[in-house]
Design an enzyme around this catalytic site. Structure first.
Site, mmCIF file in Angstrom:
data_model
loop_
_atom_site.group_PDB
_atom_site.id
_atom_site.type_symbol
_atom_site.label_atom_id
_atom_site.label_comp_id
_atom_site.label_asym_id
_atom_site.label_seq_id
_atom_site.Cartn_x
_atom_site.Cartn_y
_atom_site.Cartn_z
ATOM 1 N N ARG A 48 0.861 -1.184 0.000
ATOM 2 C CA ARG A 48 0.000 0.000 0.000
ATOM 3 C C ARG A 48 0.895 1.230 0.000
ATOM 4 O O ARG A 48 2.076 1.175 0.329
ATOM 5 C CB ARG A 48 -0.883 0.004 1.245
ATOM 6 C CG ARG A 48 -1.959 -1.044 1.203
ATOM 7 C CD ARG A 48 -3.092 -0.584 0.262
ATOM 8 N NE ARG A 48 -3.962 -1.705 -0.101
ATOM 9 C CZ ARG A 48 -4.970 -2.135 0.649
ATOM 10 N NH1 ARG A 48 -5.222 -1.546 1.796
ATOM 11 N NH2 ARG A 48 -5.725 -3.123 0.254
ATOM 12 N N ASP A 183 -2.399 -26.035 -2.987
ATOM 13 C CA ASP A 183 -2.866 -26.721 -1.789
ATOM 14 C C ASP A 183 -1.588 -27.198 -1.102
ATOM 15 O O ASP A 183 -0.893 -28.069 -1.630
ATOM 16 C CB ASP A 183 -3.754 -27.915 -2.158
ATOM 17 C CG ASP A 183 -4.323 -28.564 -0.916
ATOM 18 O OD1 ASP A 183 -3.548 -28.847 0.016
ATOM 19 O OD2 ASP A 183 -5.536 -28.776 -0.860
ATOM 20 N N HIS A 184 -1.270 -26.622 0.048
ATOM 21 C CA HIS A 184 0.073 -26.874 0.586
ATOM 22 C C HIS A 184 0.289 -28.335 0.983
ATOM 23 O O HIS A 184 1.413 -28.765 1.163
ATOM 24 C CB HIS A 184 0.402 -25.906 1.736
ATOM 25 C CG HIS A 184 -0.221 -26.272 3.046
ATOM 26 N ND1 HIS A 184 -1.483 -25.880 3.392
ATOM 27 C CD2 HIS A 184 0.241 -26.984 4.100
ATOM 28 C CE1 HIS A 184 -1.764 -26.335 4.601
ATOM 29 N NE2 HIS A 184 -0.729 -27.012 5.056
ATOM 30 N N LYS A 188 3.936 -31.631 0.762
ATOM 31 C CA LYS A 188 4.488 -32.513 1.805
ATOM 32 C C LYS A 188 5.059 -33.780 1.171
ATOM 33 O O LYS A 188 4.424 -34.380 0.307
ATOM 34 C CB LYS A 188 3.378 -32.897 2.813
ATOM 35 C CG LYS A 188 2.838 -31.695 3.595
ATOM 36 C CD LYS A 188 1.727 -32.136 4.531
ATOM 37 C CE LYS A 188 0.970 -30.962 5.103
ATOM 38 N NZ LYS A 188 1.342 -30.544 6.424
ATOM 39 N N HIS A 246 -7.592 -30.108 1.394
ATOM 40 C CA HIS A 246 -6.538 -30.981 1.928
ATOM 41 C C HIS A 246 -6.956 -32.453 1.999
ATOM 42 O O HIS A 246 -6.226 -33.332 1.534
ATOM 43 C CB HIS A 246 -6.120 -30.513 3.320
ATOM 44 C CG HIS A 246 -5.663 -29.083 3.367
ATOM 45 N ND1 HIS A 246 -4.997 -28.471 2.329
ATOM 46 C CD2 HIS A 246 -5.770 -28.141 4.336
ATOM 47 C CE1 HIS A 246 -4.738 -27.220 2.659
ATOM 48 N NE2 HIS A 246 -5.191 -26.995 3.863
ATOM 49 N N LYS A 346 -10.260 -29.174 15.161
ATOM 50 C CA LYS A 346 -9.329 -28.328 15.918
ATOM 51 C C LYS A 346 -9.451 -28.672 17.404
ATOM 52 O O LYS A 346 -10.466 -29.202 17.849
ATOM 53 C CB LYS A 346 -9.703 -26.859 15.740
ATOM 54 C CG LYS A 346 -9.677 -26.383 14.298
ATOM 55 C CD LYS A 346 -8.506 -25.476 14.063
ATOM 56 C CE LYS A 346 -8.470 -24.942 12.654
ATOM 57 N NZ LYS A 346 -7.171 -25.051 12.025
HETATM 58 C C1 BG6 Z 1 -4.819 -24.592 6.439
HETATM 59 C C2 BG6 Z 1 -6.075 -24.332 7.227
HETATM 60 O O1 BG6 Z 1 -5.111 -24.628 5.071
HETATM 61 O O2 BG6 Z 1 -4.261 -25.844 6.841
HETATM 62 C C3 BG6 Z 1 -5.746 -24.308 8.718
HETATM 63 O O3 BG6 Z 1 -6.649 -23.089 6.840
HETATM 64 C C4 BG6 Z 1 -5.055 -25.577 9.122
HETATM 65 O O4 BG6 Z 1 -6.929 -24.111 9.494
HETATM 66 C C5 BG6 Z 1 -3.870 -25.886 8.212
HETATM 67 O O5 BG6 Z 1 -4.594 -25.409 10.452
HETATM 68 C C6 BG6 Z 1 -3.319 -27.275 8.494
HETATM 69 O O6 BG6 Z 1 -2.104 -27.452 7.822
HETATM 70 P P1 BG6 Z 1 -1.014 -28.461 8.381
HETATM 71 O O7 BG6 Z 1 0.050 -28.473 7.325
HETATM 72 O O8 BG6 Z 1 -0.552 -27.911 9.691
HETATM 73 O O9 BG6 Z 1 -1.706 -29.786 8.543
#
Ligand code: BG6
Length: 497
Positions: A48, A183-184, A188, A246, A346
């Site tokens: 910004r 998608d992280h 892994k 995920h 959670k």
């Molecule tokens: C994220 C979610 O995409 O993934 C979070 O928004 C979650 O809520 C996280 O905690 C979990 O990722 P990981 O790699 O810790 O299992």
């Protein structure tokens, strides 16, 4: 030796945000440390009005010191941060994008990056489209001899209709091959290893089907509560936050057919195919095949967790679920009749991510008169948390003159075999974006197939409101009702340590 990416500019929208500091910059640092960044490279942080390149660099540097996954080598960090430039742009001010385009052109000439650009949208989802539209309007997404790529973080839509609308709008601006939906989980190691386990070994695939597999459990349990993310989470809930993305990535890798080649088109087509074969349930079926819960105060280790409803920015009468368990089936020849039980939540007792494949019992109990006539269960467990590895459970004879049978485990842990540098999980994904390999990114059709499968659950839960929401204590294994989802089928969840 891994190849170095083409020269390019790495343009980050949301450069001052949490994701950039916590994950993107530490991942770029790790790539720099591995000599995997392009020789000609620049990082452009979109900010910004009023923030200088020095201020941005200082802030990113502090982020790196806090979130680096390995000791920071000052010389490498210095080289990386020398590439950082702050440029102002705001999608509400189209003129700022014209100015940004000109500045990028000049910067790229000086840095000799050849016009290749990766636009990383590390922003709230509401900004994805306004930013992309400005990039499109100013011609910055056109590939004229140089590549232009758009990296989009999750959540990709909030339901089927919004995901379709976002895909359609983005695809008016760029071609599918230019979009990298992150998608992280796909960064892994163990997740990528699912394909290697299945298709680089001859022994698993012949039994990987309804004839030999009784059912599959996918668990992604988290210890942390919602913390400071109340406003995002309360509008999202466990199902949207974790399942169509995920958990479905894990599900699709475990259930897809073998692709003809290990390339993006073949792999992504098989993943989309299997996701679109998930049986679409009626709202009534969805209600009976799901459990949703919300945590109340409890203790996890020494940490006191307060009621979800007392989390800042959560509505005091919220019926948002912090736990979801579902039973799904896949309508194809390989999986017909095999239930897939998914659970995520959670504030649970442990952080655990695993896929447990339960094989059918031996067909004939010939050891009926032995001291132990109940055989323990045959599971193949692929886990990423708390340790990355694969475990096989089977029965063996206890030493001694009589036949006693007991369950034992064969364990493979990545860290016992390979010395990998600790990573953020984003290195692979960012590197792949830079080399143009989108095998690990979600294609529009699989995103939509994922939403389509969860839509009945979203609808059913919305209609039910607070009815049916099961309380569970923070630090427990989740709501008691989640057990009934399996016990009514004569099965049970694997006990998690
Ligand atoms: C994220 C979610 O995409 O993934 C979070 O928004 C979650 O809520 C996280 O905690 C979990 O990722 P990981 O790699 O810790 O299992």
């Amino acid at each position: 030796m891994q190849k170095k990416p083409d020269p390019c500019s790495f343009v980050i929208f949301g450069a001052t945000g949490d994701l950039t500091h916590r994950l993107v910059i530490p991942a770029l640092y790790n790539l720099a440390a591995g000599n995997l960044l392009p020789d000609k490279f620049c990082v452009v942080g979109i900010v910004r009005r009023g923030m200088s390149s020095e201020q941005l660099t200082d802030s990113l540097m502090q982020g790196l010191r806090k979130f680096a996954t390995r000791p920071v080598d000052e010389a490498i960090a210095k080289r990386l941060f020398e590439c950082v430039t702050a440029i102002e742009a705001d999608p509400r001010d189209p003129a700022s994008f014209d100015a940004m385009s000109e500045r990028l052109d000049r910067l790229e000439k000086a840095r000799e990056t050849g016009g290749n650009r990766l636009f990383y949208l590390a922003t709230p989802p509401s900004a994805f489209l306004p930013i992309s539209e400005q990039l499109g309007r100013t011609g910055m997404l056109e590939e004229n001899g140089a590549w232009r790529r758009l990296v989009v973080e999750k959540p990709f839509g909030t339901d089927l209709a919004s995901a379709k609308a976002l895909n359609a709008a983005l695809l008016k601006l760029v071609d599918e091959h230019q979009i990298y939906r992150i998608d992280h989980y796909l960064g892994k190691e163990t997740v990528q290893n699912i394909l290697v386990l299945r298709f680089a070994n001859g022994m698993f695939e012949p039994i990987w089907n309804r004839n030999h597999i009784d059912h599959v459990q996918i668990t992604v349990d988290e210890k942390l509560g919602v913390g400071h993310r109340g406003s995002f989470y309360d509008a999202t809930g466990a199902l949207r936050d974790m399942v169509p993305n995920h958990l479905f990535q894990l599900l699709s890798l475990v259930t897809m057919e073998p692709p003809a080649r290990f390339d993006a088109h073949a792999v992504r087509s098989e993943k989309a195919e299997v996701l679109s074969a998930i049986q679409i349930q009626t709202e009534q079926e969805a209600l009976s095949n799901s459990v949703r819960g919300q945590y109340h105060a409890g203790k996890i280790g020494d940490t006191e967790i307060s009621d979800y409803l007392k989390t800042p920015d959560v509505r005091p009468d919220s019926s948002t679920e912090t736990y979801a368990a579902l039973k799904l089936t896949i309508d194809n020849w390989r999986w017909a009749g095999v239930p897939f039980y998914l659970r995520t939540g959670k504030a649970l007792t442990s952080k655990r991510t695993e896929i447990a494949i339960k094989f059918k019992q031996a067909p004939f109990a010939m050891f009926r008169d032995t001291a132990v006539d109940r055989l323990s269960q045959n599971y193949l467990v692929i886990s990423t948390e708390p340790t990355e590895g694969i475990e096989l459970q089977f029965n063996t004879k206890v030493p001694g003159p009589v036949i006693n049978i007991d369950g034992v485990e064969m364990k493979f842990r990545y860290k016992d075999y390979f010395k990998a540098e600790p990573s953020t999980g984003y290195e692979t994904l960012i590197y792949d974006c830079m080399i143009g390999d989108n095998i690990l990114f979600q294609r529009a059709d699989s995103v939509e197939a994922g939403w389509q499968a969860v839509q009945p659950f979203l609808d059913a839960w919305k209609s039910a409101g607070g009815r049916g929401l099961q309380p569970y204590k923070a630090g427990s294994e989740g709501p008691e009702a989640a057990n009934a989802l399996l016990t009514r089928d004569g099965r049970s969840w694997r006990k998690l340590g």
